[in-house]
Structures are given as structure tokens and as C-alpha cells.
Motif scaffolding. Structure first.
Motif, PDB file in Angstrom:
ATOM      1  N   THR A 219      45.913  27.736  61.978  1.00 59.26           N
ATOM      2  CA  THR A 219      45.064  29.049  61.630  1.00 59.26           C
ATOM      3  C   THR A 219      45.756  30.641  61.361  1.00 59.26           C
ATOM      4  N   GLY A 220      45.924  30.997  60.366  1.00 59.18           N
ATOM      5  CA  GLY A 220      46.783  32.334  60.111  1.00 59.18           C
ATOM      6  C   GLY A 220      45.566  33.752  60.469  1.00 59.18           C
ATOM      7  N   PHE A 221      46.814  34.791  60.146  1.00 58.19           N
ATOM      8  CA  PHE A 221      46.080  35.879  59.355  1.00 58.19           C
ATOM      9  C   PHE A 221      46.364  36.945  58.082  1.00 58.19           C
ATOM     10  N   ARG A 222      45.240  36.912  58.017  1.00 61.02           N
ATOM     11  CA  ARG A 222      45.136  37.160  56.557  1.00 61.02           C
ATOM     12  C   ARG A 222      45.407  39.073  56.234  1.00 61.02           C
ATOM     13  N   TYR A 223      46.106  39.220  55.289  1.00 54.73           N
ATOM     14  CA  TYR A 223      46.519  41.016  55.298  1.00 54.73           C
ATOM     15  C   TYR A 223      46.684  40.965  54.096  1.00 54.73           C
ATOM     16  N   GLY A 224      46.385  42.744  53.767  1.00 58.64           N
ATOM     17  CA  GLY A 224      46.716  43.238  52.367  1.00 58.64           C
ATOM     18  C   GLY A 224      45.682  44.600  52.311  1.00 58.64           C
ATOM     19  N   LEU A 225      46.741  44.845  50.699  1.00 53.81           N
ATOM     20  CA  LEU A 225      45.997  46.106  51.064  1.00 53.81           C
ATOM     21  C   LEU A 225      46.345  46.377  48.729  1.00 53.81           C
ATOM     22  N   GLY A 226      45.384  47.135  48.797  1.00 57.75           N
ATOM     23  CA  GLY A 226      45.538  46.758  46.867  1.00 57.75           C
ATOM     24  C   GLY A 226      44.418  47.655  46.380  1.00 57.75           C
ATOM     25  N   LEU A 227      44.342  47.949  44.357  1.00 56.76           N
ATOM     26  CA  LEU A 227      43.715  48.666  44.190  1.00 56.76           C
ATOM     27  C   LEU A 227      43.166  48.269  43.362  1.00 56.76           C
ATOM     28  N   GLU A 228      41.497  48.306  42.972  1.00 60.28           N
ATOM     29  CA  GLU A 228      40.387  47.732  42.070  1.00 60.28           C
ATOM     30  C   GLU A 228      40.078  48.957  41.286  1.00 60.28           C
ATOM     31  N   TYR A 229      40.350  48.856  40.085  1.00 60.56           N
ATOM     32  CA  TYR A 229      39.441  49.588  39.000  1.00 60.56           C
ATOM     33  C   TYR A 229      37.980  48.496  37.970  1.00 60.56           C
ATOM     34  N   ALA A 230      37.162  49.051  38.521  1.00 64.25           N
ATOM     35  CA  ALA A 230      35.915  48.848  37.308  1.00 64.25           C
ATOM     36  C   ALA A 230      35.842  50.342  36.328  1.00 64.25           C
ATOM     37  N   PRO A 231      36.114  49.069  35.467  1.00 63.90           N
ATOM     38  CA  PRO A 231      36.337  50.634  33.703  1.00 63.90           C
ATOM     39  C   PRO A 231      34.659  50.306  33.508  1.00 63.90           C
ATOM     40  N   GLN A 232      34.221  51.878  33.500  1.00 62.26           N
ATOM     41  CA  GLN A 232      33.064  52.284  32.518  1.00 62.26           C
ATOM     42  C   GLN A 232      32.387  51.440  31.546  1.00 62.26           C
ATOM     43  N   MET A 233      33.259  50.731  30.629  1.00 58.86           N
ATOM     44  CA  MET A 233      32.699  50.637  29.380  1.00 58.86           C
ATOM     45  C   MET A 233      32.523  48.984  29.746  1.00 58.86           C
ATOM     46  N   VAL A 234      32.539  48.038  31.137  1.00 58.40           N
ATOM     47  CA  VAL A 234      32.568  46.872  30.387  1.00 58.40           C
ATOM     48  C   VAL A 234      31.715  46.725  32.108  1.00 58.40           C
ATOM     49  N   GLU A 235      30.226  46.786  32.589  1.00 55.36           N
ATOM     50  CA  GLU A 235      29.852  46.266  33.399  1.00 55.36           C
ATOM     51  C   GLU A 235      29.908  44.700  34.055  1.00 55.36           C
ATOM     52  N   GLY A 236      30.275  45.155  35.377  1.00 53.45           N
ATOM     53  CA  GLY A 236      30.609  43.833  36.524  1.00 53.45           C
ATOM     54  C   GLY A 236      31.781  43.322  36.187  1.00 53.45           C
ATOM     55  N   LEU A 237      32.993  44.181  34.957  1.00 51.69           N
ATOM     56  CA  LEU A 237      34.085  43.595  35.240  1.00 51.69           C
ATOM     57  C   LEU A 237      35.062  44.854  36.565  1.00 51.69           C
ATOM     58  N   ALA A 238      35.746  43.652  37.434  1.00 53.31           N
ATOM     59  CA  ALA A 238      36.978  44.699  37.693  1.00 53.31           C
ATOM     60  C   ALA A 238      37.927  44.484  37.609  1.00 53.31           C
ATOM     61  N   MET A 239      39.588  45.276  37.617  1.00 59.42           N
ATOM     62  CA  MET A 239      40.623  44.570  37.979  1.00 59.42           C
ATOM     63  C   MET A 239      41.247  44.983  38.499  1.00 59.42           C
ATOM     64  N   ARG A 240      42.218  44.727  39.780  1.00 59.66           N
ATOM     65  CA  ARG A 240      42.984  45.001  40.891  1.00 59.66           C
ATOM     66  C   ARG A 240      44.600  44.039  40.785  1.00 59.66           C
ATOM     67  N   LEU A 241      45.081  45.336  41.132  1.00 58.55           N
ATOM     68  CA  LEU A 241      46.516  45.037  41.338  1.00 58.55           C
ATOM     69  C   LEU A 241      46.664  44.550  43.263  1.00 58.55           C
ATOM     70  N   ALA A 242      47.038  43.892  43.863  1.00 60.00           N
ATOM     71  CA  ALA A 242      47.050  43.722  45.167  1.00 60.00           C
ATOM     72  C   ALA A 242      48.237  42.390  45.930  1.00 60.00           C
ATOM     73  N   TYR A 243      48.257  43.928  46.855  1.00 60.70           N
ATOM     74  CA  TYR A 243      49.487  42.427  47.488  1.00 60.70           C
ATOM     75  C   TYR A 243      48.693  41.696  49.100  1.00 60.70           C
ATOM     76  N   GLU A 244      48.891  40.520  49.121  1.00 65.16           N
ATOM     77  CA  GLU A 244      47.858  39.701  49.763  1.00 65.16           C
ATOM     78  C   GLU A 244      48.590  39.045  51.253  1.00 65.16           C
ATOM     79  N   ALA A 245      49.373  38.507  51.725  1.00 63.07           N
ATOM     80  CA  ALA A 245      49.557  37.637  52.555  1.00 63.07           C
ATOM     81  C   ALA A 245      49.022  37.248  53.648  1.00 63.07           C
ATOM     82  N   ASP A 246      49.815  35.770  54.225  1.00 64.19           N
ATOM     83  CA  ASP A 246      49.429  35.035  55.907  1.00 64.19           C
ATOM     84  C   ASP A 246      50.407  35.359  56.885  1.00 64.19           C
ATOM     85  N   ALA A 247      50.358  35.047  57.510  1.00 62.10           N
ATOM     86  CA  ALA A 247      50.874  35.292  58.739  1.00 62.10           C
ATOM     87  C   ALA A 247      50.280  33.726  59.683  1.00 62.10           C
TER      88      ALA A 247
END
Length: 190
Positions: free
Chosen positions: A136-164
Motif C-alpha cells: 500500500t502506498g501514498f499517492r500524491y501529485g500536482l498538475g494543471l488542467e485546461y477545459a477549452p470552451q470550444m469543445v464541451e466535456g474535454l479537458a487536458m492536463r499536464l501533471a506529476y503524480e507519484a506513489d511512495a
């Protein structure tokens, strides 16, 4: 007349971005990235950092409001091999459940942090010998998500996530292993 039509269309598109990134709903997504990992123990210092493998991530969850989402996922961190140890390979993967906490701005941007738990499986191969362990590990991360207004429902993200997590390598020492990835992902909210 033309100015008021342009203003109305712009206002509707801006409202769409706000609604898309803040409305409650289920979402599902995936991403690709690069893995980095570190093995530590209190008995030995200077253990190598292992990086460069490709990671694959599938995630989904439910966004409750513009701040809180609950997210589950599967991450395959790829095959890792310390430099100079061509015969030794590690293949970590993780199932996780985490809170995704951030803030959805009206322009569609959402910085976020993830905190939660994961179940990490590790397979070790050295020559013809295989050994596996899970923890069992600990999950942590940081990121930025962007939901463009032109396409409803779509979101893109750039993130760092890790397990220790702690791992048993067959000797009396306990090793702390952290494995994470920087990834680019896309999701769709229903």
C-alpha cells in the motif's frame, strides 16, 4: 448589430468554458508520460535514481464542484533498469484512489493537487529469476488542467503524480521506493 452578435457569442462561449470546468459530472481519461523513481533506505545512502521509462495512465472520477473531485486510476510505470545493471529490471504498476483538490477558474484553467492511497505491484527480474511484491502506498501529485470552451466535456492536463511505498527486496532492510511520472493527459466529462 454585428457588435452585439459578436458580444453575445463571446459571452456564450465564455459561459460554456465556465460550465464545462465547474459542473458536476463523471469523467474518464488517459495519458502518457515519462517515469522517474528513487529507492531509499536508512542503511545505505546514494542509491541510484532510475528514470526514462514510458508510463501509461488511465483515470476517471467524479467532480463534485469546482474544488473537489474523487479520482481513481491505473498507472503502468514501464520497465525500469538502473544504469549499469542491464540484467536487473523493475516493473511497477499502481491502482489508486485519491482526492483531486483544486480550483476551476472561469477561463477553464484548474490547478490541482492529488492526495490518496494506492496499491502498488512491483515485479523484479534478474536474469531468469522473478520476484514480485505489492504494498500500500501514498499517492500524491500536482498538475494543471485546461477545459477549452470550444469543445464541451474535454479537458487536458499536464501533471506529476507519484506513489511512495515500502518494498521488500529479500534482505532485512526496508526500502522506501517512490515512483512517479510527468504526463500529458486528456479526459472527457459526461
Amino acid at each position: 448589430m454585428k457588435k452585439s452578435v459578436v458580444f453575445a457569442v463571446s459571452a456564450l462561449m465564455a459561459t460554456g468554458a465556465w460550465a464545462n470546468s465547474t459542473e458536476p459530472g463523471f469523467y474518464i481519461g488517459g495519458g502518457f508520460g515519462l517515469t522517474e523513481s528513487k529507492l531509499e533506505t536508512s542503511d545505505i545512502s546514494g542509491l541510484p535514481t532510475i528514470d526514462g521509462a514510458r508510463s501509461l495512465r488511465v483515470y476517471g472520477g467524479y467532480q463534485f464542484n469546482r474544488i473537489v473531485a474523487l479520482e481513481g486510476g491505473y498507472t503502468n510505470y514501464g520497465e525500469l533498469s538502473p544504469k549499469g545493471a542491464n540484467d536487473f529490471k523493475m516493473t511497477p504498476s499502481a491502482f489508486s484512489l485519491a482526492a483531486n483538490l483544486g480550483y476551476s477558474f472561469d477561463n477553464g484553467l484548474r490547478p490541482f493537487a492529488t492526495l490518496g492511497l494506492s496499491r502498488v505491484s512491483m515485479e523484479f527480474k534478474e536474469g531468469d529469476q522473478k520476484q514480485s511484491d505489492s504494498a500500500t502506498g501514498f499517492r500524491y501529485g500536482l498538475g494543471l488542467e485546461y477545459a477549452p470552451q470550444m469543445v464541451e466535456g474535454l479537458a487536458m492536463r499536464l501533471a506529476y503524480e507519484a506513489d511512495a511505498f515500502n518494498v521488500d527486496l529479500g534482505d532485512p532492510r526496508t526500502y522506501t521506493f517512490s515512483v512517479g511520472s510527468v504526463y500529458l493527459g486528456a479526459s472527457y466529462k459526461f
